[in-house]
Design a protein around this motif. Structure first.
Motif, PDB file in Angstrom:
ATOM      1  N   HIS A   1      -3.018   4.671   5.185  1.00  0.00           N
ATOM      2  CA  HIS A   1      -4.418   4.975   5.414  1.00  0.00           C
ATOM      3  C   HIS A   1      -4.480   4.345   6.949  1.00  0.00           C
ATOM      4  O   HIS A   1      -4.452   3.284   7.219  1.00  0.00           O
TER       5      HIS A   1
ATOM      6  N   CYS B   1      -1.186  -1.735  -4.209  1.00  0.00           N
ATOM      7  CA  CYS B   1      -2.785  -0.574  -4.325  1.00  0.00           C
ATOM      8  C   CYS B   1      -2.510  -0.341  -5.357  1.00  0.00           C
ATOM      9  O   CYS B   1      -2.477  -0.258  -6.534  1.00  0.00           O
ATOM     10  N   GLY B   2      -3.930   1.053  -5.495  1.00  0.00           N
ATOM     11  CA  GLY B   2      -3.854   1.639  -6.230  1.00  0.00           C
ATOM     12  C   GLY B   2      -3.089   2.652  -7.207  1.00  0.00           C
ATOM     13  O   GLY B   2      -3.378   3.424  -8.043  1.00  0.00           O
ATOM     14  N   ALA B   3      -2.312   3.215  -6.154  1.00  0.00           N
ATOM     15  CA  ALA B   3      -1.418   3.764  -5.999  1.00  0.00           C
ATOM     16  C   ALA B   3      -1.918   5.433  -6.588  1.00  0.00           C
ATOM     17  O   ALA B   3      -0.904   6.438  -6.585  1.00  0.00           O
ATOM     18  N   CYS B   4      -2.630   5.736  -5.305  1.00  0.00           N
ATOM     19  CA  CYS B   4      -3.574   7.298  -5.537  1.00  0.00           C
ATOM     20  C   CYS B   4      -2.457   8.107  -5.377  1.00  0.00           C
ATOM     21  O   CYS B   4      -2.253   9.339  -5.553  1.00  0.00           O
ATOM     22  N   MET B   5      -2.151   8.157  -4.380  1.00  0.00           N
ATOM     23  CA  MET B   5      -0.522   8.672  -3.642  1.00  0.00           C
ATOM     24  C   MET B   5       0.580   9.233  -4.148  1.00  0.00           C
ATOM     25  O   MET B   5       1.220  10.379  -3.719  1.00  0.00           O
TER      26      MET B   5
ATOM     27  N   GLU C   1       0.779  -1.106   0.215  1.00  0.00           N
ATOM     28  CA  GLU C   1       0.004   0.211  -0.051  1.00  0.00           C
ATOM     29  C   GLU C   1       0.805   1.201  -0.201  1.00  0.00           C
ATOM     30  O   GLU C   1       1.727   1.394   0.571  1.00  0.00           O
ATOM     31  N   ALA C   2       0.767   2.245  -0.966  1.00  0.00           N
ATOM     32  CA  ALA C   2       1.185   3.517  -1.229  1.00  0.00           C
ATOM     33  C   ALA C   2       1.277   4.490  -0.178  1.00  0.00           C
ATOM     34  O   ALA C   2       1.996   5.340   0.288  1.00  0.00           O
ATOM     35  N   CYS C   3       0.389   3.779   0.545  1.00  0.00           N
ATOM     36  CA  CYS C   3      -0.003   5.315   1.786  1.00  0.00           C
ATOM     37  C   CYS C   3      -0.654   4.345   3.133  1.00  0.00           C
ATOM     38  O   CYS C   3      -0.884   3.631   3.351  1.00  0.00           O
TER      39      CYS C   3
HETATM   40  S1  SF4 Z   1      -4.737   3.779  -3.274  1.00  0.00           S
HETATM   41 FE1  SF4 Z   1      -4.191   5.335  -2.374  1.00  0.00          FE
HETATM   42  S2  SF4 Z   1      -5.503   5.709  -0.623  1.00  0.00           S
HETATM   43 FE2  SF4 Z   1      -5.423   3.462  -1.113  1.00  0.00          FE
HETATM   44  S3  SF4 Z   1      -3.346   2.716  -0.348  1.00  0.00           S
HETATM   45 FE3  SF4 Z   1      -3.070   3.171  -2.014  1.00  0.00          FE
HETATM   46  S4  SF4 Z   1      -2.526   5.010  -2.374  1.00  0.00           S
HETATM   47 FE4  SF4 Z   1      -3.193   4.698  -0.162  1.00  0.00          FE
END
Ligand code: SF4
Length: 410
Positions: A309, A356-360, A305-307
């Motif tokens: 959360h 994850c989708g890596a939106c951040m 996961e890129a963040c």
């Molecule tokens: S998809 Fe976006 S909000 Fe979800 S874990 Fe990855 S970077 Fe964070």
């Protein structure tokens, strides 16, 4: 379509180095075909030769193979002038060297790259013929941010190409790595994107999450129309439209319901699949998802996961995907989760990575993760691609992206 990308819009990569150092062989390795003439005779490539190609996931590029010059110290030679002119045109300069050979010629080329302000990397060719010493590699690393060891021996291509793309991904400006259209051309101006957005425990209060907001914005930017509904109102939204939408996009967690309720002639996909395309390499991620069918007892899976959360009770990465993976495969899997900026150095112990989708994070960082995983032989997919695969609807949600669909079928 990509073959038609004008040269001016392609990323220009220049290959520089002395005669017969292996530039053409390296170019063939990257292209996966014989595009440059290679010969054991020194100097087969005499003048700069340009070759356009689609270097996924970086995008359309043009390589300039500058031809070999053995001594750049003397001036006046036309070939040498053309070589330095080519250097000023490229976005990234690649200095090709041979193991254990660094002379005034290489020094001059590197200094020209530095003074032209060009991002550069060094590729050491022919390492299958002679292994470069640690001292030589350390010396190169002190001069250039990336050093790639290249070898034309069978079985080496993937490692070399992944390492090269990872370096390019780090060197190129972020703007040159952006893919412009979130919908991949599936929603024309005046068209309709119907977005299905669940409002559940995981939805933040009072706002949309980034990919959902990006999709609304992409529709507006493209002079298209965005219609937004929860999954419970999806059928009603479809029936209220006077014509079918051009594209339906849903959250991965309701993908099976969305597919069941979408007429066969309407194209549909998920936010996560759009993100896989925008941030990474959808085709590679689709191929990676197929590994799920081959998982064995004891395989390790990396969830990235890129963040960091806040993890909810039935969190998608920590709970749902592991549960669905175990249910689908019936195997004893070891599943590790990393969050935030951590990206394991010992990737090779994993059989599959699911990101994850890596939106951040930026496309650059996602490409780096994808390429470092690939370079260690670890296929990497993303949440949305994996979930659609696990739920048996991946072919349906890839219909808007024929190349990725073909990769799944072949
Ligand atoms: S998809 Fe976006 S909000 Fe979800 S874990 Fe990855 S970077 Fe964070």
């Amino acid at each position: 379509m990509m073959e038609k990308t004008p040269k001016s819009m392609r990323i220009h990569i220049g290959l520089f180095g002395r005669t017969n150092v292996g530039k053409s062989t390296f170019l063939n390795l990257v292209a996966g075909q014989d595009v440059a003439i290679t010969s054991p005779q020194a100097g087969t490539t005499t003048d700069p030769v340009e070759k356009t190609m689609e270097l996924l996931p970086i995008g359309p590029v043009v390589f300039t193979d500058t031809g070999g010059v053995d001594d750049a110290t003397g001036l006046g030679d036309k070939r040498r002038e053309r070589m330095f002119a080519a250097l000023r045109r490229v976005d990234v300069a690649v200095l090709m060297v041979e193991p254990e050979r660094w002379t005034e010629h290489e020094e001059r080329l590197l200094r020209e790259m530095e003074s032209a302000g060009r991002p550069h990397l060094v590729v050491v060719g022919k390492t299958d013929l002679r292994k470069p010493s640690d001292a030589f590699l350390a010396r190169l690393r002190a001069r250039s941010p990336f050093v790639v060891e290249s070898a034309a021996a069978p079985g080496q291509r993937d490692r070399v190409v992944h390492a090269f793309k990872a370096a390019l991904g780090q060197l190129l400006p972020e703007s040159s790595l952006q893919m412009p259209d979130l919908f991949g051309g599936a929603v024309p101006p005046g068209g309709v994107a119907l977005l299905i957005i669940p409002v559940d425990m995981e939805a933040p209060k009072g706002r949309l999450i980034l990919p959902q907001a990006q999709a609304v914005r992409a529709a507006l930017d493209g002079s298209a129309i965005a219609v937004v509904a929860k999954e419970t109102e999806y059928r009603a939204a479809l029936s209220r439209l006077s014509a079918p939408p051009d594209l339906v996009v849903c959250d991965s967690q309701v993908v099976d319901r969305m597919v069941a309720e979408t007429p066969a002639e309407v194209r549909c996909t998920t936010f996560s699949i759009l993100l896989a395309r925008l941030k990474g390499d959808l085709t590679a991620m689709v191929k990676a998802a197929r590994i799920i069918d081959d998982l064995r007892d004891g395989d390790r899976i990396l969830i990235g996961e890129a963040c960091s959360h806040h993890a909810l009770e039935d969190d998608i990465g920590r709970r749902k995907i592991p549960r669905w993976l175990r249910e689908k495969t019936g195997k004893e899997l070891q599943i590790d989760v990393v969050a935030g900026r951590d990206w394991p150095a010992d990737l090779e112990k994993y059989r599959l990575a699911i990101h994850c989708g890596a939106c951040m994070i930026t496309r650059r960082e996602m490409l780096y993760r994808l390429q470092t995983a690939g370079g260690r032989g670890v296929p990497m997919t993303n949440y949305g691609v994996a979930i659609s695969y696990l739920k048996g609807v991946l072919p349906r949600v890839l219909e808007p992206f024929p190349e990725a669909l073909a990769a799944l079928k072949n």
